[in-house]
Design an enzyme around this catalytic site. Structure first.
Site, PDB file in Angstrom:
ATOM      1  N   ASP A  13     -10.234  12.015 -13.842  1.00  0.00           N
ATOM      2  CA  ASP A  13     -11.471  11.672 -13.114  1.00  0.00           C
ATOM      3  C   ASP A  13     -12.361  12.887 -12.873  1.00  0.00           C
ATOM      4  OD1 ASP A  13     -10.509   8.939 -12.740  1.00  0.00           O
ATOM      5  OD2 ASP A  13      -9.169   9.778 -11.226  1.00  0.00           O
ATOM      6  N   GLU A  14     -12.297  13.869 -13.780  1.00  0.00           N
ATOM      7  CA  GLU A  14     -13.104  15.084 -13.592  1.00  0.00           C
ATOM      8  C   GLU A  14     -14.530  14.934 -14.125  1.00  0.00           C
ATOM      9  OE1 GLU A  14      -8.830  16.269 -14.681  1.00  0.00           O
ATOM     10  OE2 GLU A  14     -10.395  15.034 -15.581  1.00  0.00           O
ATOM     11  N   LYS A  18     -18.599  11.829 -19.170  1.00  0.00           N
ATOM     12  CA  LYS A  18     -19.988  12.281 -19.206  1.00  0.00           C
ATOM     13  C   LYS A  18     -20.138  13.523 -20.079  1.00  0.00           C
ATOM     14  CE  LYS A  18     -22.241  14.639 -16.038  1.00  0.00           C
ATOM     15  NZ  LYS A  18     -23.193  15.127 -15.021  1.00  0.00           N
ATOM     16  N   HIS A  41     -13.693   5.730 -18.245  1.00  0.00           N
ATOM     17  CA  HIS A  41     -14.761   6.717 -18.184  1.00  0.00           C
ATOM     18  C   HIS A  41     -16.107   6.012 -18.129  1.00  0.00           C
ATOM     19  CE1 HIS A  41     -13.224   6.432 -22.369  1.00  0.00           C
ATOM     20  NE2 HIS A  41     -14.490   6.323 -22.709  1.00  0.00           N
ATOM     21  N   THR A  42     -16.971   6.544 -17.292  1.00  0.00           N
ATOM     22  CA  THR A  42     -18.291   5.957 -17.069  1.00  0.00           C
ATOM     23  C   THR A  42     -19.335   6.792 -17.795  1.00  0.00           C
ATOM     24  OG1 THR A  42     -17.576   5.170 -14.902  1.00  0.00           O
ATOM     25  CG2 THR A  42     -19.940   5.227 -15.316  1.00  0.00           C
ATOM     26  N   THR A 298     -12.254   4.166 -11.811  1.00  0.00           N
ATOM     27  CA  THR A 298     -12.979   3.336 -12.773  1.00  0.00           C
ATOM     28  C   THR A 298     -12.130   2.155 -13.223  1.00  0.00           C
ATOM     29  OG1 THR A 298     -14.060   5.342 -13.581  1.00  0.00           O
ATOM     30  CG2 THR A 298     -14.272   3.391 -14.950  1.00  0.00           C
TER      31      THR A 298
END
EC number: 6.3.4.4
Length: 429
Positions: A13-14, A18, A41-42, A298
């Protein structure tokens, strides 16, 4: 030839998605090398937010090949749902390639995952219950079913019958619950395989051909170093190797073909699930970081645990992953906190420790040794260079780079692509 690996340096979650998306713009091929749909992942593309779990971040660029490597475990049903999710939003997936050597997650893996986690009671490890661990167990036990098998009707049925005989005994004898019939799984999952078949190939050939033709290849890791099955906080880890070394095994590309390794971290620390977390915050500052940073999983939606930046953890990541570059994310989340802390070492039984102990009983007793830095109140979300950062923010970023021993190449001051700033080009460094 230029290949870059993106690795999470903490507990996942780093913001790897992106950064991978950002770096994808200058790559011809984007490949995932481990994990499954347990990682989320977003990505924000064209002003639209997308949430992906299996498919690489580069899928939004039609001209780029996206690879799901042999090191992944793939739930065919979840993959098809993700493909539909993209198709419904007008995103083409013709550029996707799935390894014929990737192992397949089947319904009995999901059931086994859930039953095993429930049976552990207070000793649970916080699995996402996506069947990842049991699928990797079958792979190691040499009874796994691979994509190549799923596409072969006879081979799939034969292996499914063999596995169900074993799994059903496990469910009935150990968990006192019913198993599955071959009919419940076979036709449905064989059909899934047929729908995926157009994407399936030997992805090692695809990747090595690209590198031999001097194309830029980006390798995308899931989770983070501290969740690595060998180098993480075992047993509170995933079942694969997110470290950069996982690339060679998980894609079939030799280690000499990796040129840069970008370590991605937040300006603080977060983790989902159980396990030791030396710098964890339980106070109002922790709550503020969680809410401002929108620290919710997520994949699971679970609130993440948050804490101060831990340079011991990131130095460990640098060592075991050979990090050459640092991407520091979410600096903006710390805005408004008067005094910031960075963990520079641990103290246990009066002794100062500079590395992450393998013994979790020792790690649980470790107290962080903090260095304090003054915070800042200025809005930094529009900053486009290091020089534009307020003095205290710049000093914080520079101190993180010094303490971790990794040269800063990128930093981020918000969730959007245009809030990611380049200090040096990792493809040309």
């Amino acid at each position: 030839m230029s290949s870059v690996v993106v690795v999470g340096t903490q507990w996942g979650d780093e913001g790897k998605g992106k950064i991978t998306d950002f770096l994808s713009e200058h790559a011809e091929v984007v490949a995932r090398y481990q994990g499954g749909n347990n990682a989320g992942h977003t990505i924000v593309f064209g002003g639209v937010k997308y949430k992906l779990h299996l498919i690489p971040s580069g899928i939004f660029y039609k001209e780029k090949i996206c690879v799901i490597g042999n090191g992944l475990v793939v739930d065919p049903k979840a993959l098809l749902e993700e493909l539909k999710y993209l198709h419904d939003r007008g995103v083409s997936t013709d550029n996707l390639r799935v390894s014929n050597r990737a192992h397949v997650i089947l319904p009995y893996h999901l059931k086994q995952d859930e039953l095993e986690e429930a049976s552990k009671g207070d000793d649970k490890i916080g699995t996402t219950k996506k069947g990842i661990g049991p699928a990797y167990m079958d792979k190691a036990a040499r009874i796994g079913i691979r994509m190549a098998d799923l596409l072969d009707r006879e081979a799939f049925k034969e292996k499914l019958e063999r596995n169900l005989a074993q799994k059903n005994r496990l469910f009935e004898k150990m968990y006192d619950t019913e198993g599955f019939s071959v009919e419940e799984i076979f036709e449905e999952y064989f059909e899934y395989g047929q729908q995926i078949a157009q994407y399936v190939c030997d992805t090692s050939v695809v990747l090595n051909d690209a590198l031999d033709n001097n194309h830029r290849v980006l390798f995308e890791g899931a989770q983070g170093v501290m969740l690595d099955i060998d180098h993480g906080t075992y047993p509170f880890v995933t079942s694969s190797n997110p470290i950069a070394g996982g690339v060679t095994v998980g894609t079939g590309v030799g280690p000499a073909k990796v040129t840069r390794v970008v370590g991605v971290c937040k300006a603080y620390t977060s983790r989902v699930g159980d396990g030791p977390f030396p710098t964890e915050l339980h106070d109002e500052i922790g709550h503020q970081i969680r809410e401002v940073g929108r620290e919710y999983g997520t994949t699971t939606g679970r609130p993440r645990r948050v804490g101060w930046f831990d340079s011991v953890v990131v130095r460990h990541a640098r060592r075991v992953s050979g990090l050459t570059d640092l991407s520091l994310n979410s600096i903006d989340v710390l805005t408004g906190i008067p005094t910031l802390k960075i963990c520079v070492a641990y103290k246990c039984d009066g002794k100062v420790i500079d590395e992450v102990p393998a013994n979790l009983n020792i790690l649980a007793k470790c107290e962080p040794v903090y260095e304090e830095l003054p915070g800042w109140t200025e809005d930094i979300t529009g900053v486009r260079s290091l020089d534009e950062l307020p003095e205290n923010a710049r000093k914080y970023v520079e101190r993180v780079s010094e303490l971790t021993g990794i040269q800063l190449s990128m930093f981020s001051v918000g969730p959007d692509r245009n809030q990611t700033n380049i200090v040096r080009n990792v493809y040309e460094a």
